[in-house]
Scaffold this active site. Structure first.
Site, PDB file in Angstrom:
ATOM      1  N   LEU A   1      -7.506  93.487 -38.531  1.00 58.24           N
ATOM      2  CA  LEU A   1      -6.088  93.727 -38.774  1.00 58.24           C
ATOM      3  C   LEU A   1      -5.984  94.715 -39.923  1.00 58.24           C
ATOM      4  CD1 LEU A   1      -4.139  90.313 -38.659  1.00 58.24           C
ATOM      5  CD2 LEU A   1      -3.957  92.237 -37.092  1.00 58.24           C
ATOM      6  N   ASP A   2      -5.196  95.770 -39.756  1.00 54.84           N
ATOM      7  CA  ASP A   2      -5.035  96.755 -40.819  1.00 54.84           C
ATOM      8  C   ASP A   2      -4.459  96.092 -42.071  1.00 54.84           C
ATOM      9  OD1 ASP A   2      -5.940  98.765 -39.156  1.00 54.84           O
ATOM     10  OD2 ASP A   2      -3.927  99.317 -38.477  1.00 54.84           O
ATOM     11  N   PRO A   3      -4.740  96.649 -43.255  1.00 54.88           N
ATOM     12  CA  PRO A   3      -4.206  96.065 -44.492  1.00 54.88           C
ATOM     13  C   PRO A   3      -2.690  95.930 -44.512  1.00 54.88           C
ATOM     14  CG  PRO A   3      -5.929  97.645 -44.999  1.00 54.88           C
ATOM     15  CD  PRO A   3      -5.676  97.761 -43.525  1.00 54.88           C
ATOM     16  N   SER A   4      -1.980  96.831 -43.838  1.00 58.54           N
ATOM     17  CA  SER A   4      -0.510  96.783 -43.842  1.00 58.54           C
ATOM     18  C   SER A   4       0.060  95.788 -42.837  1.00 58.54           C
ATOM     19  CB  SER A   4       0.049  98.175 -43.536  1.00 58.54           C
ATOM     20  OG  SER A   4      -0.371  98.623 -42.252  1.00 58.54           O
ATOM     21  N   VAL A   5      -0.815  95.146 -42.068  1.00 53.60           N
ATOM     22  CA  VAL A   5      -0.390  94.198 -41.035  1.00 53.60           C
ATOM     23  C   VAL A   5      -0.722  92.783 -41.493  1.00 53.60           C
ATOM     24  CG1 VAL A   5      -0.663  93.494 -38.629  1.00 53.60           C
ATOM     25  CG2 VAL A   5      -0.799  95.916 -39.252  1.00 53.60           C
TER      26      VAL A   5
END
Length: 304
Positions: free
Chosen positions: A37-41
């Site tokens: 999961l991307d850091p912004s998600v």
């Protein structure tokens, strides 16, 4: 300890950060996650502990559900708000809900996606984001994804000052789907640039947000009990696969990795010993042969 732990990943942490923190909290090394999961998600991140790490491929095969927001009117190099803006088209008027719904409908079913340059996909042994950070371009492999559902969850919000429009959505997708790219594709279907402006994974590996454990308030003293409360057995991953309780003779054969003749007709079977999953066998002609072995699995309960 062996099992599947549904964790809540907050914005700002990477999936690797979650694994690292769990290794510290639980004092164990054999831990893996089921998809970045991307850091912004934020959202659901199933974690495999101990022997369950062998089940990660099966865990990743299970579908995922997201809620989020697409902003149409501009685009970035990363397809989300983390990257620099690369295109902007001021909308003179908002798209109608009907027009947005029609565009979303064209993106359901089996579709072909090209991964973002800022992604972890490997090409010639290098991650795409490594090429992107060095200003290099490379041909990206096309991927097939299945979009089971892609729909609005609220009325679109138009900003006349910025000339943009925000669309809240829900997406239920197969593994390997890039939601950032789905957002960009929605803009393309509407004829304008677009970006994914917010994303939460609400379901993964059969787990929902309500079933997850938030690690942020845990320490080495509180973590074991907190993990024990939500840790699920490995067999949770294998939906609709029948179980077979091994006889003593069959258990001896499984420990040697030998084929079994079983009174079943299913293509796969979970082999249980003392109510603990020990192997997944697959049908091969008249017998069943080993597919995944979990001989070290002791169950999902926390030990000393």
């Amino acid at each position: 300890m062996d099992g599947i732990l549904p964790v809540y990943k907050p914005v700002g942490m990477t999936s690797a950060d979650v694994v690292s923190k769990l290794r510290y909290l639980l004092r164990m090394k054999k831990i893996g996650h089921s998809g970045t999961l991307d850091p912004s998600v934020d959202g659901v991140l199933p974690i495999a502990l101990g022997a369950a790490t062998k089940a990660v491929p099966a865990l990743m095969d299970l579908g995922k559900v997201y809620t989020g927001e697409v902003t149409v009117g501009f685009a970035t190099e990363t397809e989300d708000l983390d990257g620099a803006e690369v295109e902007r088209v001021s909308l003179p008027a908002p798209f109608t809900p009907a027009a947005i719904d029609a565009a979303m409908a064209t993106l359901t079913g089996t579709i072909t996606q090209i991964p973002p340059m800022y992604s972890a996909v490997k090409v010639n042994g290098r991650r795409l984001y490594d090429y992107a950070r060095h200003g290099e371009t490379v041909e990206r492999p096309k991927r097939t994804a299945t979009i089971y559902a892609f729909a609005r969850t609220a009325e679109p919000v138009f900003d006349a000052v910025t000339g943009t429009q925000r669309v809240r959505f829900m997406a239920r997708v197969s593994k390997g789907t890039y939601i950032r790219t789905l957002a960009v594709d929605l803009g393309r279907a509407l004829g304008v640039p677009a970006v994914m402006s917010q994303l939460t994974r609400t379901q993964s590996g059969g787990f929902t947000l309500a079933q997850t454990l938030d690690l942020r308030d845990l320490d080495r003293e509180t973590a074991p009990a907190a993990v024990a409360a939500v840790l699920r057995p490995i067999e949770t991953v294998f939906e609709d696969v029948p179980q077979h309780a091994l006889t003593p003779a069959e258990w001896a054969m499984v420990q040697d990795g030998r084929a079994l003749t079983l009174p079943l007709s299913a293509p796969r079977v979970l082999l249980m010993h003392a109510d603990v999953l020990k192997a997944v066998y697959e049908q091969a002609g008249p017998v069943y042969r080993p597919a995944i072995m979990f001989l070290a699995n002791t169950g999902s309960e926390i030990g000393d």
